[in-house]
Design an enzyme around this catalytic site. Structure first.
Site, short mmCIF file in Angstrom:
data_model
loop_
_atom_site.label_atom_id
_atom_site.label_comp_id
_atom_site.label_asym_id
_atom_site.label_seq_id
_atom_site.Cartn_x
_atom_site.Cartn_y
_atom_site.Cartn_z
N HIS A 114 0.80 -1.23 0.00
CA HIS A 114 0.00 0.00 0.00
C HIS A 114 0.83 1.28 0.00
O HIS A 114 0.29 2.38 -0.20
CB HIS A 114 -1.01 0.00 1.16
N ASP A 146 -3.45 3.30 7.78
CA ASP A 146 -2.25 3.67 7.02
C ASP A 146 -1.96 5.16 7.09
O ASP A 146 -1.49 5.77 6.12
CB ASP A 146 -2.37 3.21 5.55
#
Ligand SMILES: NC(=[NH2+])NCCC[C@H](N)C(=O)O
Ligand SMILES: [Mn+2]
Ligand SMILES: [Mn+2]
Length: 323
Positions: A114, A146
Site C-alpha cells: 500500500h 495507514d
C-alpha cells in the site's frame, strides 16, 4: 494535444483505461506482494476488462519492479524502513499515473504493497486539479488506516504511512524522502473517507480524531449495514466529486482473502467488498482504482481465492453488474 473531453460525471465514457502493474514490496517486510500483478493478470483480469467490460486498455505490458531505483544503501530515516527506495519508486509511479490521468483515462493500478498509494493518489490528484480544477476525494477501504507518521509508527513500515504523506500530516524538505510531494499532489483530510477499519494504532486514532477524518469501522458496518454505510460515505464526499478508490485486499475477512501480509479477522465479506466497489462505480465519478496487498506467496492454499477476490473487486469497480 488537448485532453479528450470527458463526460460531466468524470468517468470517460470512451472507456479508456490506463493500467499500471506495480511489482513493489518495499513498503513492508514480507516478500511476495510484488507477484500480485502477474497473478491477477494471469487469472484473466485484463482480458475480462477488454472483452466483458469493453475497456480500451493502455498498458505497457510490464510489471514494474523499479530495479534501477532500489537503493542498496538505504538506512532507516525518521524511523522509516527503506525510505529512499520507497520515495523514489512512488515518485516515478506518480508521474506514470499522471500521464494516464491527464489524458482523461481511468487509471487502474495493481500493487504491490500500500505504500504505492503515495504515487497513485498524488498522480491522479494533480491531473484532476489540472483537468477539472477540482479537488479529488479518496475512499480508502482497509482494515488499517495507514495514516501513521514516521514518528507514530511502531513498525517503521511505510505501507502504514501513505495517507500521512498524502494529506501533508507528515512531510519533509525537498531532497529528503517524500520531500518531492507538492501541494497540488496532495489531498484534503476533509475529502478522505475510510471503510472497513478494525486495526488502527493508538497514534492513528488520535490523528483521525484531531483532524475530523470520516471513518466507517467494522463496528459501523455491523450497526448500519453496508448499504447505509455507503450512503453515508458517498454523502460525505458529495455528488460530482472525482473519486480515487484505494482498496487494500485485507479489508476483506481472511476467510475470503487470506493471502495478505497483515490479515486481520472480523472483516468485510466478499459481497460487502464488491458492493462497495459497485456503489462507487455507480456514482459515475470514479477516476482511479488501486488494488493492493494481495500476496500470492502467503497462505499458498488461499492464494487463488485471494486473487479471485481481487479480480472481483476490480470488475465491480469498473462496472460489472450482476444482472
Ligand atoms: N497497508 C497495510 N496493510 N498496512 C498495515 C499497517 C499496519 C500498522 N498499522 C503499521 O503501521 O505498521
Ligand atoms: Mn491493510
Ligand atoms: Mn493498507
Amino acid at each position: 494535444m488537448d485532453a479528450p473531453t470527458i463526460q460531466p460525471k468524470f468517468l470517460p465514457k470512451s472507456n479508456e483505461l490506463g493500467l499500471v502493474a506495480v511489482g513493489f514490496s518495499g513498503g513492508q517486510c514480507k516478500p511476495g506482494v510484488d507477484a500480485a500483478p502477474m497473478a491477477l493478470i494471469e487469472s484473466g483480469l485484463v482480458d475480462q476488462l477488454k472483452d466483458d467490460l469493453e475497456y480500451n486498455i493502455h498498458y505497457d505490458g510490464q510489471v514494474h519492479a523499479y530495479g534501477d531505483l532500489i537503493c542498496e544503501d538505504d538506512p532507516d530515516y525518521r524511523n522509516m524502513k527503506k525510505p529512499k527506495t520507497v520515495s523514489a519508486v512512488t515518485e516515478r509511479l506518480s508521474s506514470q499515473i499522471y500521464e494516464h490521468a491527464k489524458e482523461g483515462r481511468f487509471v487502474l493500478t495493481l500493487g504491490g504493497d500500500h505504500s504505492i498509494a503515495v504515487g497513485t493518489i498524488s498522480g491522479t490528484a494533480k491531473a484532476i486539479r489540472e483537468r477539472l480544477g477540482r479537488e479529488m476525494a479518496v475512499i480508502w477501504v482497509d482494515a488499517h488506516a495507514d495514516i501513521n507518521t514516521p514518528e507514530t509508527s511502531d513498525s517503521g513500515n511505510i505501507h502504514g504511512m501513505p495517507v500521512a504523506f498524502l494529506t501533508g500530516l507528515a512531510s519533509d524538505k525537498p531532497g529528503m524522502p517524500f520531500g518531492w510531494l507538492k501541494d497540488d499532489q496532495k489531498i484534503s483530510t476533509k475529502k478522505l473517507v475510510y471503510i472497513g477499519l478494525r486495526d488502527v494504532d493508538r497514534g492513528e486514532k488520535k490523528i483521525l480524531r484531531e483532524n475530523g477524518i470520516k471513518a466507517f469501522s467494522m463496528h459501523d458496518v455491523d450497526r448500519y449495514g453496508i448499504g447505509k454505510v455507503m450512503d453515508m460515505a458517498l454523502g460525505w464526499i458529495g455528488r460530482d466529486t472525482p473519486i480515487h478508490l484505494s482498496f487494500d485486499i485485507d479489508a476483506l475477512d481472511p476467510m475470503w482473502a487470506p493471502s495478505t501480509g497483515t490479515a486481520v479477522r472480523g472483516g468485510l465479506t466478499l459481497r460487502e467488498g464488491d458492493f462497495i466497489a459497485e456503489c462507487v462505480h455507480e456514482t459515475g465519478s470514479l477516476v482511479a482504482l488501486d488494488l493492493v496487498e494481495v500476496n500470492p506467496r502467503l497462505e499458498q492454499h488461499g492464494a487463488a481465492e485471494t486473487v479471485r477476490a481481487g479480480v472481483s473487486i476490480v470488475r465491480c469497480a469498473l462496472g460489472d453488474t450482476l444482472l
